[in-house]
Design a protein around this motif. Structure first.
Motif, PDB file in Angstrom:
ATOM      1  N   PHE A 306       0.830  -1.197   0.000  1.00 50.28           N
ATOM      2  CA  PHE A 306       0.000   0.000   0.000  1.00 50.28           C
ATOM      3  C   PHE A 306       0.867   1.250   0.000  1.00 50.28           C
ATOM      4  O   PHE A 306       1.984   1.260   0.534  1.00 50.28           O
ATOM      5  CB  PHE A 306      -0.906   0.021   1.242  1.00 50.28           C
ATOM      6  CG  PHE A 306      -1.919  -1.093   1.259  1.00 50.28           C
ATOM      7  CD1 PHE A 306      -3.142  -0.953   0.611  1.00 50.28           C
ATOM      8  CD2 PHE A 306      -1.634  -2.295   1.908  1.00 50.28           C
ATOM      9  CE1 PHE A 306      -4.068  -1.986   0.621  1.00 50.28           C
ATOM     10  CE2 PHE A 306      -2.559  -3.329   1.923  1.00 50.28           C
ATOM     11  CZ  PHE A 306      -3.777  -3.167   1.282  1.00 50.28           C
ATOM     12  N   VAL A 307       0.314   2.300  -0.605  1.00 48.76           N
ATOM     13  CA  VAL A 307       0.937   3.620  -0.584  1.00 48.76           C
ATOM     14  C   VAL A 307      -0.078   4.592  -0.004  1.00 48.76           C
ATOM     15  O   VAL A 307      -1.198   4.701  -0.515  1.00 48.76           O
ATOM     16  CB  VAL A 307       1.360   4.088  -1.990  1.00 48.76           C
ATOM     17  CG1 VAL A 307       1.941   5.501  -1.926  1.00 48.76           C
ATOM     18  CG2 VAL A 307       2.366   3.118  -2.594  1.00 48.76           C
ATOM     19  N   ALA A 308       0.309   5.276   1.075  1.00 51.84           N
ATOM     20  CA  ALA A 308      -0.539   6.303   1.682  1.00 51.84           C
ATOM     21  C   ALA A 308       0.049   7.658   1.339  1.00 51.84           C
ATOM     22  O   ALA A 308       1.169   7.973   1.759  1.00 51.84           O
ATOM     23  CB  ALA A 308      -0.623   6.114   3.193  1.00 51.84           C
ATOM     24  N   GLY A 309      -0.694   8.433   0.570  1.00 52.28           N
ATOM     25  CA  GLY A 309      -0.267   9.775   0.210  1.00 52.28           C
ATOM     26  C   GLY A 309      -0.756  10.768   1.254  1.00 52.28           C
ATOM     27  O   GLY A 309      -1.958  11.044   1.341  1.00 52.28           O
ATOM     28  N   LEU A 310       0.164  11.289   2.059  1.00 51.18           N
ATOM     29  CA  LEU A 310      -0.176  12.265   3.091  1.00 51.18           C
ATOM     30  C   LEU A 310       0.033  13.669   2.530  1.00 51.18           C
ATOM     31  O   LEU A 310       1.009  13.921   1.823  1.00 51.18           O
ATOM     32  CB  LEU A 310       0.711  12.084   4.326  1.00 51.18           C
ATOM     33  CG  LEU A 310       0.921  10.655   4.849  1.00 51.18           C
ATOM     34  CD1 LEU A 310       1.824  10.694   6.088  1.00 51.18           C
ATOM     35  CD2 LEU A 310      -0.401   9.990   5.165  1.00 51.18           C
ATOM     36  N   PRO A 311      -0.846  14.607   2.857  1.00 51.64           N
ATOM     37  CA  PRO A 311      -0.615  15.987   2.426  1.00 51.64           C
ATOM     38  C   PRO A 311       0.693  16.520   2.999  1.00 51.64           C
ATOM     39  O   PRO A 311       1.209  16.024   4.007  1.00 51.64           O
ATOM     40  CB  PRO A 311      -1.827  16.741   3.000  1.00 51.64           C
ATOM     41  CG  PRO A 311      -2.862  15.700   3.260  1.00 51.64           C
ATOM     42  CD  PRO A 311      -2.095  14.449   3.608  1.00 51.64           C
ATOM     43  N   GLY A 312       1.203  17.565   2.362  1.00 51.46           N
ATOM     44  CA  GLY A 312       2.472  18.127   2.818  1.00 51.46           C
ATOM     45  C   GLY A 312       2.358  18.971   4.063  1.00 51.46           C
ATOM     46  O   GLY A 312       3.326  19.087   4.829  1.00 51.46           O
ATOM     47  N   ASN A 313       1.190  19.608   4.305  1.00 52.97           N
ATOM     48  CA  ASN A 313       1.019  20.384   5.525  1.00 52.97           C
ATOM     49  C   ASN A 313       1.030  19.447   6.727  1.00 52.97           C
ATOM     50  O   ASN A 313       0.328  18.425   6.733  1.00 52.97           O
ATOM     51  CB  ASN A 313      -0.288  21.172   5.487  1.00 52.97           C
ATOM     52  CG  ASN A 313      -0.136  22.484   4.736  1.00 52.97           C
ATOM     53  OD1 ASN A 313       0.940  23.071   4.695  1.00 52.97           O
ATOM     54  ND2 ASN A 313      -1.209  22.955   4.139  1.00 52.97           N
ATOM     55  N   PRO A 314       1.807  19.763   7.769  1.00 51.42           N
ATOM     56  CA  PRO A 314       2.028  18.787   8.845  1.00 51.42           C
ATOM     57  C   PRO A 314       0.774  18.309   9.553  1.00 51.42           C
ATOM     58  O   PRO A 314       0.609  17.103   9.755  1.00 51.42           O
ATOM     59  CB  PRO A 314       2.963  19.534   9.800  1.00 51.42           C
ATOM     60  CG  PRO A 314       3.683  20.512   8.940  1.00 51.42           C
ATOM     61  CD  PRO A 314       2.692  20.930   7.909  1.00 51.42           C
ATOM     62  N   GLN A 315      -0.123  19.239   9.979  1.00 50.46           N
ATOM     63  CA  GLN A 315      -1.300  18.753  10.685  1.00 50.46           C
ATOM     64  C   GLN A 315      -2.209  17.962   9.749  1.00 50.46           C
ATOM     65  O   GLN A 315      -2.812  16.964  10.146  1.00 50.46           O
ATOM     66  CB  GLN A 315      -2.103  19.884  11.327  1.00 50.46           C
ATOM     67  CG  GLN A 315      -3.147  19.346  12.282  1.00 50.46           C
ATOM     68  CD  GLN A 315      -4.196  20.357  12.685  1.00 50.46           C
ATOM     69  OE1 GLN A 315      -5.344  20.013  12.901  1.00 50.46           O
ATOM     70  NE2 GLN A 315      -3.830  21.613  12.790  1.00 50.46           N
ATOM     71  N   SER A 316      -2.296  18.375   8.485  1.00 48.86           N
ATOM     72  CA  SER A 316      -3.083  17.616   7.513  1.00 48.86           C
ATOM     73  C   SER A 316      -2.532  16.212   7.345  1.00 48.86           C
ATOM     74  O   SER A 316      -3.284  15.247   7.173  1.00 48.86           O
ATOM     75  CB  SER A 316      -3.095  18.340   6.163  1.00 48.86           C
ATOM     76  OG  SER A 316      -3.788  19.565   6.255  1.00 48.86           O
ATOM     77  N   ALA A 317      -1.204  16.089   7.399  1.00 46.22           N
ATOM     78  CA  ALA A 317      -0.596  14.757   7.284  1.00 46.22           C
ATOM     79  C   ALA A 317      -1.003  13.874   8.446  1.00 46.22           C
ATOM     80  O   ALA A 317      -1.271  12.676   8.265  1.00 46.22           O
ATOM     81  CB  ALA A 317       0.929  14.892   7.214  1.00 46.22           C
ATOM     82  N   VAL A 318      -1.070  14.428   9.653  1.00 45.08           N
ATOM     83  CA  VAL A 318      -1.477  13.636  10.814  1.00 45.08           C
ATOM     84  C   VAL A 318      -2.952  13.258  10.710  1.00 45.08           C
ATOM     85  O   VAL A 318      -3.355  12.151  11.078  1.00 45.08           O
ATOM     86  CB  VAL A 318      -1.175  14.398  12.119  1.00 45.08           C
ATOM     87  CG1 VAL A 318      -1.671  13.614  13.334  1.00 45.08           C
ATOM     88  CG2 VAL A 318       0.316  14.643  12.245  1.00 45.08           C
ATOM     89  N   VAL A 319      -3.783  14.168  10.173  1.00 44.72           N
ATOM     90  CA  VAL A 319      -5.189  13.829   9.928  1.00 44.72           C
ATOM     91  C   VAL A 319      -5.277  12.638   8.970  1.00 44.72           C
ATOM     92  O   VAL A 319      -6.084  11.723   9.166  1.00 44.72           O
ATOM     93  CB  VAL A 319      -5.960  15.037   9.373  1.00 44.72           C
ATOM     94  CG1 VAL A 319      -7.343  14.620   8.883  1.00 44.72           C
ATOM     95  CG2 VAL A 319      -6.103  16.110  10.446  1.00 44.72           C
ATOM     96  N   ALA A 320      -4.434  12.618   7.945  1.00 41.00           N
ATOM     97  CA  ALA A 320      -4.430  11.486   7.016  1.00 41.00           C
ATOM     98  C   ALA A 320      -3.977  10.207   7.715  1.00 41.00           C
ATOM     99  O   ALA A 320      -4.488   9.118   7.438  1.00 41.00           O
ATOM    100  CB  ALA A 320      -3.521  11.792   5.827  1.00 41.00           C
ATOM    101  N   LEU A 321      -3.035  10.320   8.635  1.00 42.26           N
ATOM    102  CA  LEU A 321      -2.589   9.142   9.384  1.00 42.26           C
ATOM    103  C   LEU A 321      -3.727   8.540  10.199  1.00 42.26           C
ATOM    104  O   LEU A 321      -3.954   7.326  10.164  1.00 42.26           O
ATOM    105  CB  LEU A 321      -1.432   9.512  10.306  1.00 42.26           C
ATOM    106  CG  LEU A 321      -0.049   9.669   9.673  1.00 42.26           C
ATOM    107  CD1 LEU A 321       0.921  10.278  10.673  1.00 42.26           C
ATOM    108  CD2 LEU A 321       0.480   8.327   9.178  1.00 42.26           C
ATOM    109  N   VAL A 322      -4.453   9.388  10.941  1.00 42.42           N
ATOM    110  CA  VAL A 322      -5.521   8.837  11.783  1.00 42.42           C
ATOM    111  C   VAL A 322      -6.725   8.409  10.959  1.00 42.42           C
ATOM    112  O   VAL A 322      -7.493   7.533  11.379  1.00 42.42           O
ATOM    113  CB  VAL A 322      -5.948   9.837  12.885  1.00 42.42           C
ATOM    114  CG1 VAL A 322      -4.755  10.237  13.735  1.00 42.42           C
ATOM    115  CG2 VAL A 322      -6.649  11.064  12.322  1.00 42.42           C
ATOM    116  N   SER A 323      -6.897   9.009   9.773  1.00 44.46           N
ATOM    117  CA  SER A 323      -8.070   8.710   8.956  1.00 44.46           C
ATOM    118  C   SER A 323      -7.887   7.480   8.083  1.00 44.46           C
ATOM    119  O   SER A 323      -8.805   6.647   7.965  1.00 44.46           O
ATOM    120  CB  SER A 323      -8.400   9.915   8.059  1.00 44.46           C
ATOM    121  OG  SER A 323      -8.676  11.066   8.822  1.00 44.46           O
ATOM    122  N   LEU A 324      -6.728   7.332   7.453  1.00 44.75           N
ATOM    123  CA  LEU A 324      -6.498   6.244   6.497  1.00 44.75           C
ATOM    124  C   LEU A 324      -5.486   5.217   6.986  1.00 44.75           C
ATOM    125  O   LEU A 324      -5.718   4.005   6.877  1.00 44.75           O
ATOM    126  CB  LEU A 324      -6.026   6.815   5.153  1.00 44.75           C
ATOM    127  CG  LEU A 324      -6.975   7.758   4.418  1.00 44.75           C
ATOM    128  CD1 LEU A 324      -6.384   8.140   3.060  1.00 44.75           C
ATOM    129  CD2 LEU A 324      -8.349   7.147   4.236  1.00 44.75           C
TER     130      LEU A 324
END
Length: 419
Positions: A306-324
């Motif tokens: 799997f590849v998880a594409g996290l946004p570049g903005n730091p807090q957005s990246a953490v939102v992607a971590l907890v969401s996906l």
């Protein structure tokens, strides 16, 4: 074909974003379908893994009648003649005669023929050396199977292994456990504008995700070595393809930071296309963190990565971590989809229209209340550093003080069960 028609045909129409709850369910399902293989681990090496099969005792627990107190194992009525002593770790001979007793230690095997156990502090000695006293009416020993019977399911498959589970497994007689192999993860950091040391300046910013994302992944149960963190990767398509192909050689999951949109130097989507990936989720209707994605690659031998594409903005990246990423990893480890706890909002939290709003909060677990924090812009990390999780404000609503809402806890210690 006219120029306008050709341009329209060439235009890529982005799919609508997935709802946040739908995205979580979808990625959990694909993770569970690709659950990692079971391996045997010694108890000393099983902490942080996940049970691949139910935990059952190899014998009854306790396996034999066990004294609960220090005292005297007696037979018949007293006073009793002392005929021996029983310590833990030994198999005693039977008490054969009424009026006899043996001194017994807590945890020792109760001799066959025992009718009662008299506590040491409730006993006396007669002039001729015999033991006198009145045993309590309730038995002072544990019966075989009182805690569990041989073969009884004590914990289901999918249970995270922690110190309590390790202790229980040892008491059940296990030397090894069948557990899911821990996911191997890697991180690719995209962005020529990033600095890896020193203060930001001259149009360049410090990379905050290279140091932090691996730590989050470890808290979700992943193995991440220093060599698995690569970047910044040059902002070219060939560099992206080469870096992702190399990372996928060993990893079950590769996270990337930045490049999830379609800007002039956003190469993640073309890279995924070049490698033959298919999207599980491509953007999520959540703020912050909207341009997140999860893609899947399947080898000819059936191996899934799997590849998880996290946004570049730091807090957005953490939102992607907890969401996906968190639900995906729960599935890969064979864990159940966790139910999000409910909290009471201590203050209002605004909604985000048609998007789910994940709002950083401090969670008072004693009072059961969530307090919004400050400094919560998508590029900020100050608020995250003082938060315990994200309050979930559903689409089309706003949070009012006193409302009960779900919260996504952050895994603040390695191996913590909540996510």
């Amino acid at each position: 074909m006219s120029t306008e028609t050709a341009a329209a045909a060439a235009e890529v129409v982005a799919p609508p974003p997935a709802g946040w709850e739908e995205a979580r369910s979808r990625v959990y399902a694909v993770g569970l379908a690709a659950a990692l293989p079971a391996v045997s681990r010694p108890l000393a090496d099983a902490d942080g893994h996940t049970l691949a099969e139910p935990l059952t005792p190899r014998t009854d627990l306790p396996a034999f009648p066990t004294s609960s107190v220090d005292g005297w194992a007696v037979r018949g009525d007293g006073p009793w003649q002392v005929v021996g002593r029983v310590l833990a770790g030994h198999t005693p001979p039977p008490l054969q005669a009424d009026g006899s007793t043996v001194e017994i230690a807590t945890g020792a095997m109760v001799p066959e023929g025992t009718t009662a156990i008299l506590r040491i502090e409730e006993s006396t000695r007669t002039a001729d050396g015999r033991v006198a006293g009145t045993p309590r009416p309730t038995p002072e020993w544990r019966e075989p199977g009182e805690e569990a019977y041989a073969g009884e399911e004590l914990l289901p498959a999918g249970t995270p292994v922690d110190p309590a589970v390790l202790g229980l497994a040892a008491s059940c007689g296990h030397d090894t456990l069948r557990v899911r192999r821990r996911p191997r993860a890697a991180l690719l950091v995209f962005g020529d504008e990033l600095l890896t040391s020193g203060p930001p300046g001259a149009g360049r910013v410090r990379d905050a995700l290279g140091p932090s994302v691996p730590a989050w992944l470890r808290r979700y149960g992943c193995q991440v070595r220093p060599a698995d963190v690569v970047g910044p990767v040059a902002d070219t398509l060939p560099a992206h393809v080469a870096a992702l192909r190399a990372a996928l050689a060993d990893a079950d999951l590769v996270c990337t930071t930045g490049g999830t949109m379609h800007g002039p130097v956003d190469h993640l989507h073309p890279t995924l296309e070049a490698l033959g990936a298919d999207y599980v989720v491509n953007t999520v209707a959540v703020r912050p963190g909207f341009p997140m994605l999860l893609a899947r690659l399947v080898d000819d031998d059936g191996r899934v990565r799997f590849v998880a594409g996290l946004p570049g903005n730091p807090q957005s990246a953490v939102v992607a971590l907890v969401s996906l990423v968190a639900p995906l990893l729960a599935g890969l480890q064979g864990r159940p989809m966790p139910v999000l706890p409910q909290v009471t909002l201590a203050e209002p939290v605004p909604g985000r229209g048609d998007y789910t709003h994940l709002a950083l909060v401090r969670w008072d677990r004693v009072a059961g209340t969530a307090h919004p924090v400050r400094h919560v812009g998508s590029a900020m990390l100050r608020g995250l550093s003082g938060a315990d999780g994200f309050a979930v404000i559903r689409p089309g609503t706003s949070g009012v003080g006193g409302d009960r809402v779900p919260v996504v806890p952050l895994p603040l210690t390695p191996g913590e069960r909540s996510w």
